[in-house]
Design an enzyme around this catalytic site. Structure first.
Site, PDB file in Angstrom:
ATOM      1  N   SER A 194     -54.930  28.578 -17.078  1.00  0.00           N
ATOM      2  CA  SER A 194     -55.673  27.100 -17.397  1.00  0.00           C
ATOM      3  C   SER A 194     -57.079  27.160 -17.412  1.00  0.00           C
ATOM      4  O   SER A 194     -57.865  26.085 -18.011  1.00  0.00           O
ATOM      5  CB  SER A 194     -56.131  27.187 -15.704  1.00  0.00           C
ATOM      6  OG  SER A 194     -56.676  27.447 -14.807  1.00  0.00           O
ATOM      7  N   SER A 209     -54.234  21.957 -16.782  1.00  0.00           N
ATOM      8  CA  SER A 209     -55.222  22.731 -15.231  1.00  0.00           C
ATOM      9  C   SER A 209     -55.137  21.383 -14.199  1.00  0.00           C
ATOM     10  O   SER A 209     -55.245  20.458 -14.437  1.00  0.00           O
ATOM     11  CB  SER A 209     -56.718  22.746 -15.546  1.00  0.00           C
ATOM     12  OG  SER A 209     -57.745  23.493 -14.969  1.00  0.00           O
ATOM     13  N   SER A 269     -52.934  32.932 -14.650  1.00  0.00           N
ATOM     14  CA  SER A 269     -52.815  31.237 -15.767  1.00  0.00           C
ATOM     15  C   SER A 269     -53.250  30.971 -16.658  1.00  0.00           C
ATOM     16  O   SER A 269     -54.421  31.980 -16.906  1.00  0.00           O
ATOM     17  CB  SER A 269     -52.232  30.369 -14.911  1.00  0.00           C
ATOM     18  OG  SER A 269     -53.445  29.951 -14.466  1.00  0.00           O
ATOM     19  N   LYS A 286     -61.861  28.114 -11.866  1.00  0.00           N
ATOM     20  CA  LYS A 286     -62.841  27.255 -12.835  1.00  0.00           C
ATOM     21  C   LYS A 286     -63.894  27.415 -13.833  1.00  0.00           C
ATOM     22  O   LYS A 286     -64.288  28.224 -12.943  1.00  0.00           O
ATOM     23  CB  LYS A 286     -62.089  25.919 -12.342  1.00  0.00           C
ATOM     24  CG  LYS A 286     -60.940  25.826 -10.971  1.00  0.00           C
ATOM     25  CD  LYS A 286     -59.885  25.783 -12.333  1.00  0.00           C
ATOM     26  CE  LYS A 286     -57.891  25.868 -11.601  1.00  0.00           C
ATOM     27  NZ  LYS A 286     -57.215  25.614 -13.231  1.00  0.00           N
TER      28      LYS A 286
END
Length: 311
Positions: free
Chosen positions: A91, A259, A89, A146
């Site tokens: 994010s 996100s 993705s 992350k």
């Protein structure tokens, strides 16, 4: 517990190794005896074809013997050193793009067994600014990537799309990454451009952020309001404030308005850590044309300029 592929690799390694060991200790000596008897009876050296007929090795044992070294090496490399991941993705844009293939350094935050993921040896801990992979706290079968924003004991505020960190340390001093203790430190950032990335026709703001002295780029959507109503609510704090518990970390995506991260679902437990994302080893582009004859998973190009160390 580890994913199915990790478990499969471990079982394949153990199974092939056990078969090879049994063959080596039990059946190989018997084959040697038969070959020695035949050699003595013939009085001339036996050819490989004759040896295969007199004392053949079972195909399963032969296969196990041939694959065990390779499978064992892959299992050790993937379980304890580096594991490949694909970015699914956006994010973590602009740091990581969909189609990037990365290596995660598994030993950065400790050595874990490859099946139950219990800690075998402490090596290090995450630092603010680390891009890291972890098991999603609400479903540990899913891997998330992350950036570490808050360490255990930190207090984090995300307000007006700015990060403020009050580190856990003695007031009036500085922590190991240069933040002033006892007060909120605003994470400075500098505009890079606006319009390099677009979302629904809206030019995104790209900025360089200083997170405890570590530099990385982020994306901000100027048209997107802060969705504070969806934030994870912690007792005793403001709506946009979080105190990181001991043994936990606060994670955020670099694509701040696109996100799902600690702002929404809370903190990352230490036992969920997988490793530090360190290197992009391949980056593919894929067709987004719905009328394309190629399946969406077939690469249409390679972004060689993206290969290298992850900031």
């Amino acid at each position: 517990m580890a994913g199915y592929f990790s478990i499969f690799l471990v079982l394949l390694t153990l199974g092939s190794g056990l078969i090879w060991l049994i063959d080596h200790l039990v059946y190989a000596p018997k084959r040697k005896e038969r070959i020695a008897v035949a050699q003595g009876a013939s009085g001339v050296p036996l050819t490989e074809e004759v040896i295969e007929q007199i004392a053949p090795q079972h195909s399963i044992a032969e296969t196990a013997q041939s694959i065990f070294p390779m499978v064992a090496a892959i299992t050790i490399f993937r379980s304890f050193l580096y594991e490949p991941f694909q970015i699914p993705s956006g994010s973590m844009m602009p740091t990581l793009l969909k189609g990037d293939f990365i290596l995660v350094e598994k030993y950065s935050y400790g050595v874990k067994d490859p099946v139950w993921r219990s800690q075998l040896m402490d090596v290090g801990t995450p630092e603010r600014g680390d891009p890291f992979v972890f098991k999603y706290p609400e479903d540990d079968k899913i891997d998330f990537i992350k950036r570490v924003v808050g360490l255990p004991g930190d207090t984090i505020i995300y307000r007006n799309k700015e990060i403020y960190i009050k580190p856990k340390c003695d007031a009036g001093q500085s922590d190991s990454q240069g933040l002033t203790c006892g007060q909120f430190n605003k994470m400075e950032r500098e505009l890079v451009n606006q319009g390099e990335f677009m979302l629904a026709g809206v030019p995104q703001i790209r900025a360089t952020e200083q997170l405890s002295g570590l530099t990385h780029d982020i994306l901000i959507n100027p048209a997107m309001p802060e969705l504070s109503g969806r934030y994870y609510q912690q007792a005793g704090t403001a709506q946009d404030e979080w105190r990181v518990p001991e043994g936990h970390y606060f994670a955020m995506g670099d694509n701040r308005d696109n996100s799902q991260d600690s702002r929404v679902w809370g903190f990352v437990p230490k036992e969920n850590l997988v490793g530090k994302a360190v290197f992009i080893w391949m980056s593919f582009t894929f067709s987004e044309d719905e009328d394309s004859l190629l399946p969406s998973w077939v690469p249409t190009g390679v972004r060689f300029e993206r290969l290298g160390k992850i900031q």
